[in-house]
Design a protein around this motif. Structure first.
Motif, short mmCIF file in Angstrom:
data_model
loop_
_atom_site.label_atom_id
_atom_site.label_comp_id
_atom_site.label_asym_id
_atom_site.label_seq_id
_atom_site.Cartn_x
_atom_site.Cartn_y
_atom_site.Cartn_z
N ASN A 48 0.82 -1.22 0.00
CA ASN A 48 0.00 0.00 0.00
C ASN A 48 0.85 1.27 0.00
O ASN A 48 0.38 2.33 -0.37
N PHE B 186 0.17 2.87 -6.27
CA PHE B 186 -0.63 4.08 -6.37
C PHE B 186 -1.89 3.96 -5.52
O PHE B 186 -2.58 2.96 -5.55
N THR B 187 -2.14 4.98 -4.72
CA THR B 187 -3.36 5.06 -3.92
C THR B 187 -4.12 6.30 -4.38
O THR B 187 -3.58 7.41 -4.37
N ALA B 188 -5.36 6.10 -4.79
CA ALA B 188 -6.16 7.22 -5.27
C ALA B 188 -6.50 8.16 -4.10
O ALA B 188 -6.78 7.71 -3.00
N PHE B 189 -6.45 9.44 -4.38
CA PHE B 189 -6.87 10.44 -3.38
C PHE B 189 -7.42 11.65 -4.12
O PHE B 189 -7.12 11.88 -5.28
N GLU B 190 -8.24 12.40 -3.41
CA GLU B 190 -8.83 13.61 -3.96
C GLU B 190 -8.37 14.78 -3.09
O GLU B 190 -8.73 14.85 -1.91
#
Length: 162
Positions: free
Chosen positions: A7, A11-15
């Protein structure tokens, strides 16, 4: 040897929060007049303890920094008049009368919005009052809108709800 967590390297999606997605609620001032607002900030002063041949530091009193707002000042409703009505609760220039803090201190809410208008972060500014107001400049050589209504707000403390 340390083992990498997938993790942490995948890539970890974030806004991200976006600076132009906010709404501030101040009783007596229409929310759409607030063009720009500084986010809350604090300063935890330090106390230095002198001990033999070293110094130790511990946290001192916390002071919340003033917040500066920039407001539109349309012909109607007048942004300047809204600010002056709040300021008059603390001090009336004509009579010289000062008001009780229960009258002029307000709780202000600053909501940070997500991309679809949902509230993703909420600051509650407690015991806020109008510390300083600047009503702008006028210039015959300029054709720009008069947006220079600036208000400095002092407060007791702030709470970040989420």
């Amino acid at each position: 040897m340390a083992v990498l967590d997938p993790n942490e390297i995948m890539f970890t999606a974030f806004e991200p929060k976006v600076a132009n997605r906010f709404i501030m609620y101040i009783d007596g001032i229409p929310a759409y007049l607030i063009k720009k607002a500084k986010a809350p900030a604090f300063n935890a002063n330090e106390i230095i303890l002198d001990h033999i041949n070293v110094y130790r530091k511990v946290k001192g009193k916390v002071r919340w920094e003033d917040i500066t707002l920039e407001l539109y000042d349309p012909i109607t409703p007048s942004g300047a008049q809204s600010v002056m009505e709040w300021a008059r609760l603390a001090h009336e220039s004509v009579t010289g009368r000062d008001g009780y803090s229960d009258f002029y201190k307000k709780d202000i809410t600053l909501n940070v919005l997500g991309p679809v208008g949902d509230i993703v972060s909420e600051w509650v500014i407690k015991g806020a009052y109008c510390k300083q107001a600047t009503f702008g400049d006028y210039d015959w050589a300029s054709g720009e809108a008069a947006i220079a209504l600036s208000v400095t707000i002092a407060m007791d403390y702030c709470v970040l709800n989420f």
